[in-house]
Design an enzyme around this catalytic site. Structure first.
Site, short mmCIF file in Angstrom:
data_model
loop_
_atom_site.label_atom_id
_atom_site.label_comp_id
_atom_site.label_asym_id
_atom_site.label_seq_id
_atom_site.Cartn_x
_atom_site.Cartn_y
_atom_site.Cartn_z
N TYR A 121 2.00 -4.16 8.03
CA TYR A 121 0.71 -3.58 7.67
C TYR A 121 0.87 -2.78 6.38
O TYR A 121 1.99 -2.48 5.96
CB TYR A 121 0.17 -2.69 8.80
N CYS A 122 -0.28 -2.45 5.75
CA CYS A 122 -0.26 -1.49 4.63
C CYS A 122 -1.52 -0.62 4.73
O CYS A 122 -1.84 -0.14 5.81
CB CYS A 122 -0.07 -2.18 3.29
N SER A 123 -2.23 -0.44 3.63
CA SER A 123 -3.32 0.55 3.62
C SER A 123 -4.69 -0.02 3.98
O SER A 123 -5.71 0.65 3.78
CB SER A 123 -3.42 1.20 2.24
N CYS A 127 -5.71 -4.41 0.89
CA CYS A 127 -4.36 -4.18 0.39
C CYS A 127 -3.53 -5.46 0.63
O CYS A 127 -3.47 -5.96 1.75
CB CYS A 127 -3.75 -3.00 1.14
#
Lengths: 167, 140
Positions: A121-123, A127
């Site tokens: 995952y990221c932001s 993203c």
């Protein structure tokens, strides 16, 4: 000040203003219906067209699916930079910043076997780092790589706990 | 002096309308990026950020278009004035909370300070007031 609206005129103006807002809102929601449906059903937000053609595409994982996975079944990877990771990340997630993948990949490969299930995952909000990292790890031989596209924002918004510092 | 009033009105109407059409179009083209910019304000929950990002640009676009084509000017100016008020409140909340983010007012990734964005919105408010009271009430 003859241009000042009377009470009746003001009511008509407000009614027309409300109609403008309503019409535009319905049009916007209809045009972006697919995106809104994806967000509401916890599906991937990035369209596959924005990613390189012919590359491996990781499977998306929704928040309910992620929550239902038994602890330790998957290795969570946070693709954001180290500073953001230290400020807060999903519990037990490990940091593997996409921006530093070239220097960190070898150590990661030595430590994590290719049959390990990964969720990256990221932001959120489009993203792309989690997708790019997932594609890279798939090229490196990792078979079960999924992306939690809502990322930290969706996780936090659901009132789920966030860890600070190192896990 | 009498001839200046309609010129000033049409100038403000077209400038305000054009700016909102531009702001609406650039944001409507990248709803996901705009949702991220709204999320930076830390006001709305995750899904509502997307709902606002997919609908707000179309409100700006329609209200701006109506001003440009000189139709329903007073109602469209009310919408724009109302939006501007909400923007100014959101920007002020950034100052109170000490958050230094890009305002997300026009082009995504354009770095405008919160103070500069507030001054710009105050200017837009003046344009809206001149447009509202300068318009012909029969064509409102």
């Amino acid at each position: 000040m003859s241009n000042r609206p009377t009470c009746l005129e003001l009511c008509k103006l407000l009614r027309d203003a409300a109609l403008i807002v309503l019409l535009a809102t319905v049009a916007g929601a209809a045009i972006n219906g697919r995106l809104l449906w994806q967000v509401w059903s916890g599906r991937t937000v990035i369209s596959s067209e924005s990613l390189p053609v012919g590359e491996l595409l990781p499977m998306p994982v929704s928040l309910p699916e992620l929550k239902s996975l038994p602890a330790g079944e998957v290795l969570l990877l946070d693709a954001r930079g180290r500073d953001l990771y230290l400020q807060g990340h999903l519990p037990a997630a490990r940091n593997l910043p996409w921006g530093e993948i070239e220097t960190l990949l070898e150590a990661f490969r030595n430590e994590v076997p290719v049959d390990r299930s990964l969720v990256i995952y990221c932001s959120g909000y489009g993203c792309e780092d989690s997708f790019l990292l997932a594609q890279r790890l798939m090229v490196e031989g990792y078979a079960d790589v999924r992306v939690f596209e809502g990322g930290l924002p969706e996780w936090q918004d659901a009132g789920l706990p966030v860890e600070e510092g190192q896990p | 002096m009498k001839n200046l009033k309609p010129i000033l009105y049409h100038f403000c109407r077209l400038l305000l309308g054009g700016l909102f059409v531009y702001a609406g179009v650039v944001k409507a083209l990248d709803p996901t990026g705009f949702a991220g910019e709204i999320a930076n304000y830390q006001i709305l929950p995750y899904r509502l950020n997307f709902l606002v990002a997919t609908t707000l640009p179309f409100v700006e676009l329609l209200a701006g278009l109506l001003l440009v084509i000189n139709c329903k000017v007073r109602s469209a100016t009310l919408v724009i004035g109302g939006l501007n008020l909400v923007f100014m409140l959101a920007l002020s909340s950034l100052l109170v909370r000490g958050l230094d983010i890009d305002c997300g007012c026009f082009r995504p990734g354009a770095h405008t300070s919160v103070q500069a964005a507030l001054w710009r919105d105050a200017g837009l408010m003046v344009l809206a007031i001149v447009t509202f009271f300068g318009s012909d009430r029969r064509r409102a």
